[in-house]
Structures are given as C-alpha cells and as structure tokens.
Design a protein around this motif. Structure first.
Motif, PDB file in Angstrom:
ATOM      1  N   LEU A   1      22.825  -0.532 -21.869  1.00  0.00           N
ATOM      2  CA  LEU A   1      23.532   0.722 -22.135  1.00  0.00           C
ATOM      3  C   LEU A   1      25.002   0.500 -22.459  1.00  0.00           C
ATOM      4  O   LEU A   1      25.657   1.393 -22.992  1.00  0.00           O
ATOM      5  N   ARG A   2      25.516  -0.688 -22.114  1.00  0.00           N
ATOM      6  CA  ARG A   2      26.901  -0.998 -22.471  1.00  0.00           C
ATOM      7  C   ARG A   2      27.035  -1.467 -23.917  1.00  0.00           C
ATOM      8  O   ARG A   2      28.155  -1.635 -24.410  1.00  0.00           O
ATOM      9  N   THR A   3      25.920  -1.686 -24.582  1.00  0.00           N
ATOM     10  CA  THR A   3      25.964  -2.026 -26.000  1.00  0.00           C
ATOM     11  C   THR A   3      26.671  -0.902 -26.742  1.00  0.00           C
ATOM     12  O   THR A   3      26.365   0.283 -26.534  1.00  0.00           O
ATOM     13  N   PRO A   4      27.643  -1.208 -27.592  1.00  0.00           N
ATOM     14  CA  PRO A   4      28.389  -0.159 -28.296  1.00  0.00           C
ATOM     15  C   PRO A   4      27.471   0.849 -28.989  1.00  0.00           C
ATOM     16  O   PRO A   4      26.625   0.480 -29.800  1.00  0.00           O
ATOM     17  N   GLY A   5      27.633   2.105 -28.630  1.00  0.00           N
ATOM     18  CA  GLY A   5      26.869   3.194 -29.236  1.00  0.00           C
ATOM     19  C   GLY A   5      25.571   3.519 -28.547  1.00  0.00           C
ATOM     20  O   GLY A   5      24.972   4.572 -28.820  1.00  0.00           O
ATOM     21  N   ALA A   6      25.090   2.666 -27.626  1.00  0.00           N
ATOM     22  CA  ALA A   6      23.770   2.872 -27.026  1.00  0.00           C
ATOM     23  C   ALA A   6      23.739   4.098 -26.114  1.00  0.00           C
ATOM     24  O   ALA A   6      22.920   5.003 -26.286  1.00  0.00           O
ATOM     25  N   ALA A   7      24.625   4.125 -25.112  1.00  0.00           N
ATOM     26  CA  ALA A   7      24.635   5.258 -24.185  1.00  0.00           C
ATOM     27  C   ALA A   7      24.953   6.560 -24.904  1.00  0.00           C
ATOM     28  O   ALA A   7      24.462   7.628 -24.531  1.00  0.00           O
ATOM     29  N   ALA A   8      25.762   6.461 -25.962  1.00  0.00           N
ATOM     30  CA  ALA A   8      26.193   7.665 -26.684  1.00  0.00           C
ATOM     31  C   ALA A   8      25.036   8.368 -27.385  1.00  0.00           C
ATOM     32  O   ALA A   8      25.107   9.578 -27.625  1.00  0.00           O
ATOM     33  N   PHE A   9      23.952   7.632 -27.720  1.00  0.00           N
ATOM     34  CA  PHE A   9      22.798   8.327 -28.296  1.00  0.00           C
ATOM     35  C   PHE A   9      21.659   8.486 -27.296  1.00  0.00           C
ATOM     36  O   PHE A   9      20.901   9.456 -27.361  1.00  0.00           O
ATOM     37  N   PHE A  10      21.546   7.557 -26.337  1.00  0.00           N
ATOM     38  CA  PHE A  10      20.436   7.645 -25.390  1.00  0.00           C
ATOM     39  C   PHE A  10      20.585   8.838 -24.447  1.00  0.00           C
ATOM     40  O   PHE A  10      19.612   9.563 -24.189  1.00  0.00           O
ATOM     41  N   LEU A  11      21.784   9.056 -23.916  1.00  0.00           N
ATOM     42  CA  LEU A  11      21.978  10.143 -22.961  1.00  0.00           C
ATOM     43  C   LEU A  11      21.780  11.519 -23.585  1.00  0.00           C
ATOM     44  O   LEU A  11      21.086  12.370 -23.004  1.00  0.00           O
ATOM     45  N   PRO A  12      22.348  11.812 -24.786  1.00  0.00           N
ATOM     46  CA  PRO A  12      22.056  13.106 -25.402  1.00  0.00           C
ATOM     47  C   PRO A  12      20.568  13.297 -25.712  1.00  0.00           C
ATOM     48  O   PRO A  12      20.030  14.395 -25.526  1.00  0.00           O
TER      49      PRO A  12
END
Length: 410
Positions: free
Chosen positions: A10-21
């Motif tokens: 999830l720390r991969t750039p951009g990962a959490a930003a699309f997974f959480l929404p």
C-alpha cells in the motif's frame, strides 16, 4: 520463503490512493441489493414486489456490467467512470421517487433495472489498476495485491449488508439506499480522480483489437466456467445450510455459522496473501478446488448444526485463496485490452451461477431434504476440480504471449 507485506504494497506510490476509494465504493455496492429489498418492502408491504425489483436489479447488473467494462477498456477509467456514476445517482433517485409515489410493480422493477445497469465496476477497475501498477518488475506481488482486493471485497460484504439492515430495522429504509448510493458515488469519484494509476486505454487511434476473439479463448472460457461453478457453490451452500438448521430446530444458527465461516475466510485470505508461493498458480488452483470438493463430501456426514458449522468453516477457508488464484490467472492469461471486461464477465458468471443454484437447490431440498442441496454444492465443487485439472494445460501463458503484449497494429 520470503513474506510479502501488505503495508509495503500500500506504500507503493498511488496504490492506497486508488485502493481505499474503491473499497469505500464497494461497501456501497454491497449495500445496494439488500437496500432495495428493504426499501421496496417498506413501501409495498410484500416481499414479492421486493424480490421482483431486486431480481431486475441483479439481472441488469450482470448483463450490463461487462459492457460498461468494455467501454472502460476502450476509453479508460477516468473518462467512463464519472458519467456512469452520474447515471447511477440518477437511477437511484428515480427508484426512490417511484417508491415514494407508490408506483406499480412493473415501474418499480424498471427502476431497479436502471440501478443495476448503472452500477460502476469498481472492483474490476481496482484489480486492473493493480495489474498495471505491478506488471513491470513486480509481478510476484500480484497475488498479495489480489488477496488485498479479496479482503476489501469481503469486508465490504460484511459491513454493507449489516449497515443497511440496521438502518432498516431502525425504521430508515430510505436512508439505507441513499447511504449506499452516496458511498458508491463518493468512492467512484475519488477513484476517478486518481488519474496517475489508471491503466491507459488499450485501444486508441490506429490500434485495434478484436475483443470478441480475445474473449472467446480456451483460457477465458475455463475461467468463466470456474466462476460459474463457484457461484453455484455459493448459492447452493446458502440455501442448504439454512434448510439444514431449520430442519434441526435451530433456525437462529444459520447467521452465526455464516459469520464464523466468513471470519475464517478472511483470516485464510490474509494469511495466503502474506506468502510468496513457488508452486504454479494452476497447480495451486487444482489443490484448492480438490480440498473444497473433499470438504463438501463431509456435509453428508454431519448430524447437528455444530458439526455443520465446523464443515462450513473448513470449506470456507478454501474460498479466499481460490478467488485470489482466479484473479492471478486472469491477469496472467488475458490480454490487457480486455482485462477489465474479463473481470466483469467473471463476476457476472458467478452471479448467474448463484442465482441458478438458489432455484435448483431449493427444488432439490424440497425433493430430498437438505442433502439434496448438499448434492448441488458438491457437484459444483467437483466441476471446479475437473475444470482446474483442464486448467493445468490451458491456464498457462504461452511463451511469447501474455496480457503484457501490446495490441497489434493494422
């Protein structure tokens, strides 16, 4: 064997930003079907009308979802998602208006169909983003990513239906439907705003791919068959377990049995995603489906709700790894030009299997008792095992061809 780390993923750039929404939106989607049941029943007073409207919702979602996903593959997520979210919000508003004005059942069914046709495919879009993000140089982490997707989906279907049921029980069925739509639209808009992680359109300009040829392949058909059988397993298990506990005078035991099974499945999925597996995915798939088949055979030996609960837990822990493996095999064998579309078709196949199994197992239970329903469950698991055996040959990416191959130029 090294352990993969969800936190690092999830720390991969951009990962959490699309997974959480996407996960937020999936909670709303999980609430929608049951929310419609409570909404329509509160206005009409009959479950017949509620079932009609919910059935229309489910059928149109299964039929239209792959077509929306096809547009996503063709034009990209950021162009297709906003108008589809607007259409979903309008469709929900139409259904709410129809129920408020005591519209006749056919119009209510039309409203439900519009809602189903506009459900955004956030799960398929999130999976496609993981595939694009990890495709180059980090493909070994894809099982962990898809395990995370499976966990997010499972949590959504634990939290969502419970929330909408609580609102309905408190006398606020309209609020449940409004909340479901709000979560879906909000999560979808936040996902659409993450342009950097969105896969580029697979077909642009002079690049052309015959989607029908890419979908009508042996590997895709095997994956479709596996998901269809998995849907049959789910549908038959739900009805059969309910019939068993009712027959044994413990109707209240059904809920705890499924709840414990779901929690066991969550744990199994989390543990599965922590490891890097050296065994080839088709071999893992055959192992998992064989274990599921053997587990279902134990259903014929149980004589009490407690024994049934133990067997349901045993079979339940095989499901999350199965779902992860199906996603991994889809990503590795399907051309990227139809990846989102394929994920949607697989979901539709599972939904169709579940719907058919509900009717089939109900007939079998009326004729043979709960063991009749267990026969349907075991048959579905055995069909998955046989298809997995065929998949040992079919579900292997041929040398020189993968979903990473660019579309051919005309």
């Amino acid at each position: 064997m090294p352990s993969a780390n969800y936190r690092a993923l999830l720390r991969t750039p951009g990962a959490a930003a699309f997974f959480l929404p996407a996960s937020l939106g999936r909670v709303g989607i999980a609430m929608t079907g049951l929310g419609i049941v409570w909404l329509v029943h509160s206005r009409t007073g009959t479950f017949a009308a509620a079932g009609l409207v919910t059935g229309a919702f489910a059928v149109t979602e299964a039929l239209v979802a792959p077509q929306l996903a096809r547009l996503v593959d063709r034009f990209g997520q950021t162009r297709v998602l906003p108008p589809s979210l607007l259409a979903h919000a309008v469709a929900v508003a139409v259904l709410l208006s129809l129920t408020a004005t005591d519209a006749p059942d056919p119009l209510l069914a039309l409203g439900g169909a519009l809602v189903g046709a506009s459900v955004p495919q956030l799960g398929a879009m999130s999976a496609a983003r993981w595939a694009g993000l990890l495709r180059t140089g980090r493909s070994a982490e894809l099982p962990t990513a898809f395990a995370l997707e499976s966990l997010g989906n499972a949590v959504g279907y634990l939290v969502g239906p419970a929330s909408v049921s609580a609102l309905a029980a408190a006398g606020h069925p309209v609020a449940g439907t409004v909340l479901a739509a709000s979560l879906t639209v909000t999560g979808g808009l936040l996902l659409a705003a993450q342009r950097g992680s969105a896969p580029p359109p697979a077909v642009t300009g002079s690049l052309h791919v015959r989607a029908d040829r890419l979908l009508l392949r042996g590997d895709v058909l095997v994956l479709m068959g596996l998901n269809l059988a998995l849907g049959v397993f789910f549908g038959a298990m739900q009805v059969s377990v309910t019939a068993f506990v009712v027959e044994h005078g413990a109707p209240d035991a059904g809920g705890p049995v499924f709840a414990v099974s779901n929690c066991g499945g969550l744990l199994a999925g989390w543990l599965y995603g922590l490891r890097r597996w050296r065994t080839a995915p088709p071999v893992q798939l055959l192992t998992a489906t064989s274990a599921l088949t053997l587990g279902t055979l134990l259903l014929f030996e149980v004589g009490s709700p407690l024994g049934l609960g133990l067997v349901v837990i045993l079979t339940g822990v095989t499901i999350p790894p199965l779902l992860v493996l199906l996603s991994v095999l889809t990503e590795s064998t399907v051309h990227r030009a139809v990846l989102t579309q394929t994920f949607s078709w697989l979901g539709s196949a599972s939904a169709a299997g579940s719907a058919a199994a509900t009717a089939l197992s109900g007939w079998a239970i009326d004729s043979l008792g709960p063991h009749g329903g267990f026969t349907v469950t075991t048959t579905a698991a055995a069909a998955m095992t046989l298809q997995s055996l065929a998949g040992l040959r079919v579900l292997r990416t041929p040398k020189g061809r993968s979903n990473r191959t660019e579309p051919t130029r005309n």
